[in-house]
Design an enzyme around this catalytic site. Structure first.
Site, PDB file in Angstrom:
ATOM      1  N   HIS B 116       0.831  -1.199   0.037  1.00 57.73           N
ATOM      2  CA  HIS B 116       0.056   0.172  -0.107  1.00 57.73           C
ATOM      3  C   HIS B 116       0.809   1.404   0.205  1.00 57.73           C
ATOM      4  CE1 HIS B 116      -2.407  -3.227   2.092  1.00 57.73           C
ATOM      5  NE2 HIS B 116      -3.441  -2.700   1.257  1.00 57.73           N
ATOM      6  N   ASP B 218      34.517 -28.388  19.452  1.00 60.14           N
ATOM      7  CA  ASP B 218      34.640 -29.903  18.951  1.00 60.14           C
ATOM      8  C   ASP B 218      35.851 -29.851  17.929  1.00 60.14           C
ATOM      9  OD1 ASP B 218      34.406 -32.379  17.868  1.00 60.14           O
ATOM     10  OD2 ASP B 218      32.299 -32.549  17.752  1.00 60.14           O
ATOM     11  N   HIS B 221      36.618 -33.702  16.206  1.00 63.42           N
ATOM     12  CA  HIS B 221      36.185 -34.244  15.064  1.00 63.42           C
ATOM     13  C   HIS B 221      36.938 -34.031  13.865  1.00 63.42           C
ATOM     14  CE1 HIS B 221      35.187 -30.205  13.683  1.00 63.42           C
ATOM     15  NE2 HIS B 221      34.829 -30.832  12.670  1.00 63.42           N
ATOM     16  N   HIS B 226      37.786 -34.725   8.893  1.00 58.02           N
ATOM     17  CA  HIS B 226      38.214 -34.040   7.783  1.00 58.02           C
ATOM     18  C   HIS B 226      39.590 -34.450   7.382  1.00 58.02           C
ATOM     19  CE1 HIS B 226      35.194 -31.078   8.311  1.00 58.02           C
ATOM     20  NE2 HIS B 226      35.558 -30.753   9.478  1.00 58.02           N
ATOM     21  N   ASP B 368      31.328 -32.259   7.201  1.00 54.93           N
ATOM     22  CA  ASP B 368      30.525 -31.697   8.264  1.00 54.93           C
ATOM     23  C   ASP B 368      28.985 -31.744   8.085  1.00 54.93           C
ATOM     24  OD1 ASP B 368      32.487 -30.974  10.068  1.00 54.93           O
ATOM     25  OD2 ASP B 368      32.683 -28.923   9.121  1.00 54.93           O
TER      26      ASP B 368
END
Lengths: 180, 464
Positions: B116, B218, B221, B226, B368
């Site tokens: 509007h 973390d 991991h 990786h 990941d």
């Protein structure tokens, strides 16, 4: 607003069109078959393989190329060394996420081929769709447009430049674990 | 005047929070990654209350420069004002609620609703409408119907945060001594940092906490998950974290930073020796600026999450938010951060290096994504989701005697930060107000006199 290609190039001969279009089909077949070393053989040592991030901008605020910019973030902005590193990751036995592997179908369509500005170079435009499936039920589909420069090296066509544009400003899946 | 948002009533806490978030016993339950009722509580008690990262000052150069983002699932516009400050508005017209700004960034004199024609200036004031005469004849008071402004906005070293909660503690108090550690990346050189242009957005079918917790503490991991990416980028395995002589996990108010003191362990995975050299070149000036200890952190094996969903990796220089989009989905906004004073070729190497490692096409992030999605998907199982998940590594590693600020734990192979993250998360879900939040911080609120010289270990561990 989108990337503007040239309309002043000369279309290639029927024979050359056939050679180029079958090469693009072959490229996608060998990618689907995970023949990465064969795919690397198609690449020019000076390749620029570029898939810029697409930004959702207003028309009055264009970036260098409207929706993208060569200095901004990109999905791929690779020279040959970078591409080889990506291939090397796929080939590691410890690429846990690739075992079981991703199953790919790459589709190429709308191929246009022109003589490039340099002798022995060809401008090749095409559209693509990539369908990937992983695990039991994951499926990811995305599409876009490619602007290639293929160059003759000792009589063999090598991919020297590739610009990949997808329409999405947000990638609607977790990764692009393939080449386009 | 722009409208302030009105405070929303806090609903009752879920009755079973201690069952699915039992941190004293180092157990959480998979249902926190799947239950819709928990997610709705998070939107209200976490994302509508906490300070959330909304942008970097370098993304705004002049008045009217704006970006759009979200705070939780609420769309907001951040816009630079004529005096150089920033305002954040809900990106919805106060008339029928349509979005007023659709582009992700740009410069504007104001924002006009497509529906509007309500028109707002960059201060958020309503300055006109289509068919404005009809409003005048309805005794409409435009001064009451500006864009709704968030309760608080503030910044730390270029990082802009905002909160919807007027009662929230100040940003300074919220971040606490974590700022001492943030400086290792965001203030290691005069002039601080800037974002590279652009923002890569992608989605992932995982719960937002899994991603945030991965960065909060973390590193465990990395060596496993990786391995393939490290071999691709470096031609060998990543640094073995357990070989580091000295490393830490530190946390405060649910924020966490885990780090080694090896200077270049993270940057090395970008496979650009010029970046390692750059960090070694600036290191003497970082020692002068921040002291020896933090100079060892500038590109070391490390990661950080500022609660709830702002994370970064020093060295790789990737910065991201994990935007919640339901219990089973996030939208990732990813940027690259560089020192303002870094040479252009160094900035360029970081732009490319961050993208080839940590982005949807990044060789590290691909692994990941798989893990995080399936941590979420298994929680769909009614029985599976009720089973305990273990977060008990490093239960006895708290360091009482240290000049380092915040809650300090020895060793980065440690789930202390994950426990602190979930503890703060559970406390927020339980607490009807900020005043009711228990204080679990037991460390120093400010660095002690020896904090800048604590480390006597040499740098370069893990250097390739």
């Amino acid at each position: 607003m989108f990337y503007k290609s040239s309309d002043h190039l000369t279309p290639v001969s029927v024979e050359e069109y056939h050679r180029i279009s079958t090469l693009l089909a072959k490229e996608y077949r060998i990618l689907d078959e995970e023949r990465f070393s064969d795919w690397l053989d198609l690449l020019h040592p000076e390749i620029h393989y570029w898939m810029p991030g697409i930004e959702n901008r207003r028309r009055e605020n264009p970036l260098e190329y409207g929706f993208f910019d060569s200095k901004h973030m990109a999905y791929f902005d690779d020279a040959i060394r970078d591409i080889k590193r990506r291939v090397s990751r796929f080939s590691q036995p410890s690429a846990w996420a690739e075992n079981p592997g991703t199953r790919n179908v790459h589709i190429v369509a709308g191929i246009e081929a022109f003589y490039g500005e340099e002798a022995g170079e060809y401008c090749v435009y095409s559209t693509f769709q990539n369908i990937r499936s992983r695990g039991l039920d994951e499926e990811y589909i995305f599409s876009g447009r490619r602007y290639d420069t293929w160059s003759l090296v000792d009589g063999v066509l090598k991919l020297k430049k590739r610009l990949i544009l997808m329409p999405n400003a947000t990638l609607t899946c977790k990764n692009i674990n393939t080449f386009i | 005047m722009a409208n302030r948002i009105k405070t929303i009533d806090i609903t009752d806490a879920l009755p079973d929070i201690d069952d699915f978030c039992d941190i004293p016993n180092a157990r959480i339950s998979g249902e926190i990654f799947h239950r819709q009722d928990i997610y709705e509580q998070e939107l209200e008690k976490i994302f509508a209350r906490c300070w959330l990262f909304v942008g970097h000052e370098s993304q705004f150069k002049k008045a009217g420069d704006y970006i759009t983002t979200t705070m939780g699932e609420d769309d907001v516009i951040i816009v630079r004002q004529k005096n150089g400050s920033h305002k954040a508005f809900i990106n919805a017209c106060p008339h029928r609620g349509n979005k007023v700004c659709f582009s992700e960034s740009g410069n504007a004199r104001g924002f006009i609703c497509n529906y509007h024609g309500w028109s707002f200036n960059i201060e958020g004031n309503l300055i006109g409408q289509h068919e404005s005469g009809i409003y005048e004849s309805s005794q409409f008071d435009a001064s009451k119907w500006g864009l709704r402004e968030v309760a608080q906005i503030d910044s730390y070293k270029g990082l802009i945060f905002a909160t919807f909660d007027a009662q929230a503690p100040s940003l300074e108090e919220y971040l606490g001594p974590m700022t001492w550690y943030l400086d290792a990346l965001f203030d290691n050189q005069e002039g601080g940092t800037e974002f590279v242009g652009g923002c890569i957005r992608s989605t992932m079918d995982c719960n937002w906490k899994i991603a945030a917790e991965n960065f909060v503490g973390d590193i465990l991991h990395a060596g496993w998950t990786h391995d393939s990416a490290a071999r691709a980028m470096l031609g060998g395995a990543v640094s073995k974290v357990s070989d580091f002589e000295e490393s830490y996990s530190v946390n405060w108010n649910g924020h966490g930073y885990e780090f080694a003191l090896d200077t270049v362990g993270n940057v090395a995975v970008l496979g650009e020796s010029a970046l390692n050299k750059y960090l070694h070149t600036i290191k003497p000036s970082v020692i002068d600026r921040l002291g020896e200890f933090r100079a060892n952190m500038i590109g070391s094996v490390s990661s950080c999450t500022i609660f709830p969903n702002f994370s970064f990796l020093p060295g790789q220089n990737t910065v991201r938010i994990w935007q919640p989009r339901g219990p089973n989905k996030i939208e990732l906004f990813t940027w690259v951060v560089v020192n303002k004073t870094a040479p252009e070729d160094i900035k360029e190497k970081w732009r490319k290096g961050a993208m080839i490692t940590f982005s949807p096409t990044g060789v590290f992030e691909m692994d990941d994504g798989e893990n995080w999605e399936y941590c979420t998907k298994t929680a769909r199982g009614r029985v599976t989701s009720q089973q305990d998940l273990f977060v008990g590594l490093g239960m006895d590693t708290y360091l009482e005697e240290t000049d380092l600020p915040a809650n300090v734990y020895s060793g980065q192979l440690n789930e202390a930060n994950s426990r602190a993250f979930y503890q703060y998360w559970g406390d927020l879900l339980k607490s009807p107000s900020w005043d009711a939040m228990p204080n679990n911080n037991k460390g120093k609120a400010k660095a002690g006199p020896k904090a800048s010289q604590i480390s006597d270990k040499t740098d370069g561990i893990g250097e390739k």
